[in-house]
Design an enzyme around this catalytic site. Sequence first.
Site, PDB file in Angstrom:
ATOM      1  N   GLU A   1       9.755  17.406  14.053  1.00  0.00           N
ATOM      2  CA  GLU A   1      10.120  17.282  12.641  1.00  0.00           C
ATOM      3  C   GLU A   1       9.213  18.181  11.798  1.00  0.00           C
ATOM      4  O   GLU A   1       7.995  18.100  11.888  1.00  0.00           O
ATOM      5  CB  GLU A   1       9.965  15.828  12.190  1.00  0.00           C
TER       6      GLU A   1
ATOM      7  N   CYS B   1      13.670  12.128   5.624  1.00  0.00           N
ATOM      8  CA  CYS B   1      13.745  11.798   7.048  1.00  0.00           C
ATOM      9  C   CYS B   1      15.166  11.987   7.560  1.00  0.00           C
ATOM     10  O   CYS B   1      15.372  12.132   8.760  1.00  0.00           O
ATOM     11  CB  CYS B   1      13.267  10.381   7.277  1.00  0.00           C
TER      12      CYS B   1
ATOM     13  N   GLU C   1      10.200   2.720  10.318  1.00  0.00           N
ATOM     14  CA  GLU C   1      11.157   3.802  10.058  1.00  0.00           C
ATOM     15  C   GLU C   1      10.347   5.087  10.078  1.00  0.00           C
ATOM     16  O   GLU C   1       9.408   5.239   9.302  1.00  0.00           O
ATOM     17  CB  GLU C   1      11.835   3.634   8.695  1.00  0.00           C
TER      18      GLU C   1
ATOM     19  N   LYS D   1       0.854  -1.205   0.000  1.00  0.00           N
ATOM     20  CA  LYS D   1       0.000   0.000   0.000  1.00  0.00           C
ATOM     21  C   LYS D   1       0.880   1.241   0.000  1.00  0.00           C
ATOM     22  O   LYS D   1       1.457   1.620   1.011  1.00  0.00           O
ATOM     23  CB  LYS D   1      -0.914   0.027   1.231  1.00  0.00           C
TER      24      LYS D   1
HETATM   25  P1  NDP Z   1       2.227   9.032   7.137  1.00  0.00           P
HETATM   26  O1  NDP Z   1       2.576   8.361   8.400  1.00  0.00           O
HETATM   27  O2  NDP Z   1       1.114   9.956   7.112  1.00  0.00           O
HETATM   28  O3  NDP Z   1       1.905   7.940   6.021  1.00  0.00           O
HETATM   29  C1  NDP Z   1       2.750   6.860   5.753  1.00  0.00           C
HETATM   30  C2  NDP Z   1       1.930   5.723   5.205  1.00  0.00           C
HETATM   31  O4  NDP Z   1       1.078   5.219   6.237  1.00  0.00           O
HETATM   32  C3  NDP Z   1       1.013   6.146   4.051  1.00  0.00           C
HETATM   33  O5  NDP Z   1       0.960   5.098   3.116  1.00  0.00           O
HETATM   34  C4  NDP Z   1      -0.316   6.316   4.757  1.00  0.00           C
HETATM   35  O6  NDP Z   1      -1.418   6.172   3.892  1.00  0.00           O
HETATM   36  C5  NDP Z   1      -0.251   5.176   5.748  1.00  0.00           C
HETATM   37  N1  NDP Z   1      -1.191   5.281   6.867  1.00  0.00           N
HETATM   38  C6  NDP Z   1      -1.743   6.392   7.392  1.00  0.00           C
HETATM   39  N2  NDP Z   1      -2.577   6.046   8.407  1.00  0.00           N
HETATM   40  C7  NDP Z   1      -2.550   4.706   8.515  1.00  0.00           C
HETATM   41  C8  NDP Z   1      -3.196   3.756   9.366  1.00  0.00           C
HETATM   42  N3  NDP Z   1      -4.042   4.102  10.327  1.00  0.00           N
HETATM   43  N4  NDP Z   1      -2.917   2.459   9.179  1.00  0.00           N
HETATM   44  C9  NDP Z   1      -2.058   2.063   8.224  1.00  0.00           C
HETATM   45  N5  NDP Z   1      -1.447   2.898   7.382  1.00  0.00           N
HETATM   46  C10 NDP Z   1      -1.660   4.211   7.529  1.00  0.00           C
HETATM   47  O7  NDP Z   1       3.573   9.688   6.589  1.00  0.00           O
HETATM   48  P2  NDP Z   1       3.760  10.550   5.269  1.00  0.00           P
HETATM   49  O8  NDP Z   1       3.383   9.803   4.046  1.00  0.00           O
HETATM   50  O9  NDP Z   1       3.139  11.870   5.520  1.00  0.00           O
HETATM   51  O10 NDP Z   1       5.344  10.660   5.200  1.00  0.00           O
HETATM   52  C11 NDP Z   1       6.046  11.635   5.862  1.00  0.00           C
HETATM   53  C12 NDP Z   1       6.641  11.083   7.135  1.00  0.00           C
HETATM   54  O11 NDP Z   1       7.391   9.917   6.894  1.00  0.00           O
HETATM   55  C13 NDP Z   1       7.603  12.051   7.758  1.00  0.00           C
HETATM   56  O12 NDP Z   1       7.290  12.228   9.117  1.00  0.00           O
HETATM   57  C14 NDP Z   1       8.966  11.401   7.609  1.00  0.00           C
HETATM   58  O13 NDP Z   1       9.869  11.662   8.610  1.00  0.00           O
HETATM   59  C15 NDP Z   1       8.643   9.956   7.562  1.00  0.00           C
HETATM   60  N6  NDP Z   1       9.642   9.254   6.770  1.00  0.00           N
HETATM   61  C16 NDP Z   1      10.568   8.465   7.399  1.00  0.00           C
HETATM   62  C17 NDP Z   1      11.544   7.812   6.712  1.00  0.00           C
HETATM   63  C18 NDP Z   1      12.494   6.894   7.404  1.00  0.00           C
HETATM   64  O14 NDP Z   1      13.012   5.987   6.772  1.00  0.00           O
HETATM   65  N7  NDP Z   1      12.771   7.054   8.680  1.00  0.00           N
HETATM   66  C19 NDP Z   1      11.663   7.950   5.260  1.00  0.00           C
HETATM   67  C20 NDP Z   1      10.637   8.753   4.677  1.00  0.00           C
HETATM   68  C21 NDP Z   1       9.671   9.383   5.427  1.00  0.00           C
HETATM   69  P3  NDP Z   1      -2.078   7.441   3.152  1.00  0.00           P
HETATM   70  O15 NDP Z   1      -1.072   8.527   3.122  1.00  0.00           O
HETATM   71  O16 NDP Z   1      -2.398   6.901   1.812  1.00  0.00           O
HETATM   72  O17 NDP Z   1      -3.287   7.773   3.930  1.00  0.00           O
END
Ligand code: NDP
Length: 478
Positions: free
Chosen positions: A380, A281, A247, A172
């Site tokens: 962040e 990140c 992560e 997903k």
């Molecule tokens: P989110 O946590 O909002 O989303 C990440 C994924 O989780 C998306 O596919 C999202 O779906 C999904 N998701 C959201 N809610 C749920 C739920 N209740 N159950 C299961 N899946 C869910 O992060 P962002 O996409 O906004 O990404 C930005 C964040 O990611 C930043 O905080 C960044 O630091 C972190 N990040 C960390 C990295 C690392 O390796 N440490 C690398 C890259 C980013 P949808 O968006 O489709 O609703």
Amino acid sequence: MSIFQNYIDGRWASSDAATKNINPSNTDDIVGEYAHADKNQADAAIAAAVEASKSWRYSGIQQRFDILDTIGSEILARKDELGRLLAREEGKILPEATGEVVRAGQIFKFFAGEALRVQGEHLKSVRPGVEVEVTRGAVGVIGIITPWNFPIAIPAWKIAPALAYGNTVVFKPAELVPGSAWALSDIIARSGLPNGVFNLVMGSGREVGQAMLDDRRIDAVSFTGSVNTGGVVAASCSRRGAKYQLEMGGKNPLIVLADADIDNAVACALNGAYFSTGQRCTASSRLIVVAPVYDQFIEALKSKVENLIVGDALADGTQIGPVVDQRQLDQNIRYVDIGKEEGAELLCGGELLERETPGFYMTPALFTETSNKMQINREEIFGPVASVIKASDIDESISLANDTEFGLSAGICTTSLSAATKFKQECRAGMVMVNLPTAGVDYHVPFGGMKGSSYGSREQGRYAAEFYTTVKTAYVGA
Ligand code: NDP
């Protein structure tokens, strides 16, 4: 406009709903419409992955090598086209986007090789006449949930090891940026995998993602995203005893000592804090600079930041693309306001910017006179916003660097071997960089952090086997 569909059990599956993928450099440009999966489609994808797992877990390593290698080759052959798609949908500038696509191809090639190198152990038992074998096997069905900021590399570094070690996948991607994920899935769909081994469900996190987390048929979940959603993943998976790996965010420090090559330190800060619009990140959001070079450093950095060319991600010469969407842009501007209210000095940037096309543009922001206690240095931001914190010496610098709930990446600029060694030993981060930006990693070595940034075993390189395999100990009597 035709709708890009989900991929379930070896077939493209239509949905009643679809989501528009909007170009953040030009919101009049619709990249495509992508099917919006629901709970029923998530259920069908999981069922297909469970069924396929029965035979895929015993598939031959040559077959896995060939399939992963084929996927990697096609990604690499189409790097320019896929790079354009990525830049268009996410807003990363074209060279960065193409680089990310190349990285995804390299990752598939790497894990093609890893499929051949799964190792075990053969030991003598403490009981005479008994032999002990320790082997690694597939975990089963892996749920893969990814964020928008690396829409092809992060899926690649989860899907490739999952398949290499004999697992099946329900993937997903982030709803905001589904195009690269769909293109990757299309390549995987044509690679010769048996039906059901790989499944794509594009849909919302709250519905499709949560359905995956709560489904007992998913044996393990690999997640990258925000700290908040990571907490939801952890709670859901631990409730039902599933393996999981998180992560999440970072608040990565870059220390600049008095003996640093200042030009290189400025280049590291510029790259780490602002490239990819700060949406990494591993971005360096806290620049910890010792007093003797503080003025020299900020003057040099300010002039570079002010001259960064912000514009359309696909245009020649652009150095910083747009922010990914309106929500993230609002968040960045809100943090700029918070910084000013907290008493930090906004040296430059932090303003909305108009370009020829309607997009989510802002000028990169640099704060000085900040303390590590400020909200802008604790949370962040995930945008092109960085703060400078003054320190007296290396001890105070490392103590400030460690004074955070995160621990993903950290950097130091110094010409002193003993200072670099002390930093590498004492800094509480999963990845430590010397005279390099905090962002920018290799694919054949572990990736991950400490404290609130990560949970579970490391991703990438040979360490990926920890998550994507399970260990069995066999005792064999005479
Ligand atoms: P989110 O946590 O909002 O989303 C990440 C994924 O989780 C998306 O596919 C999202 O779906 C999904 N998701 C959201 N809610 C749920 C739920 N209740 N159950 C299961 N899946 C869910 O992060 P962002 O996409 O906004 O990404 C930005 C964040 O990611 C930043 O905080 C960044 O630091 C972190 N990040 C960390 C990295 C690392 O390796 N440490 C690398 C890259 C980013 P949808 O968006 O489709 O609703």
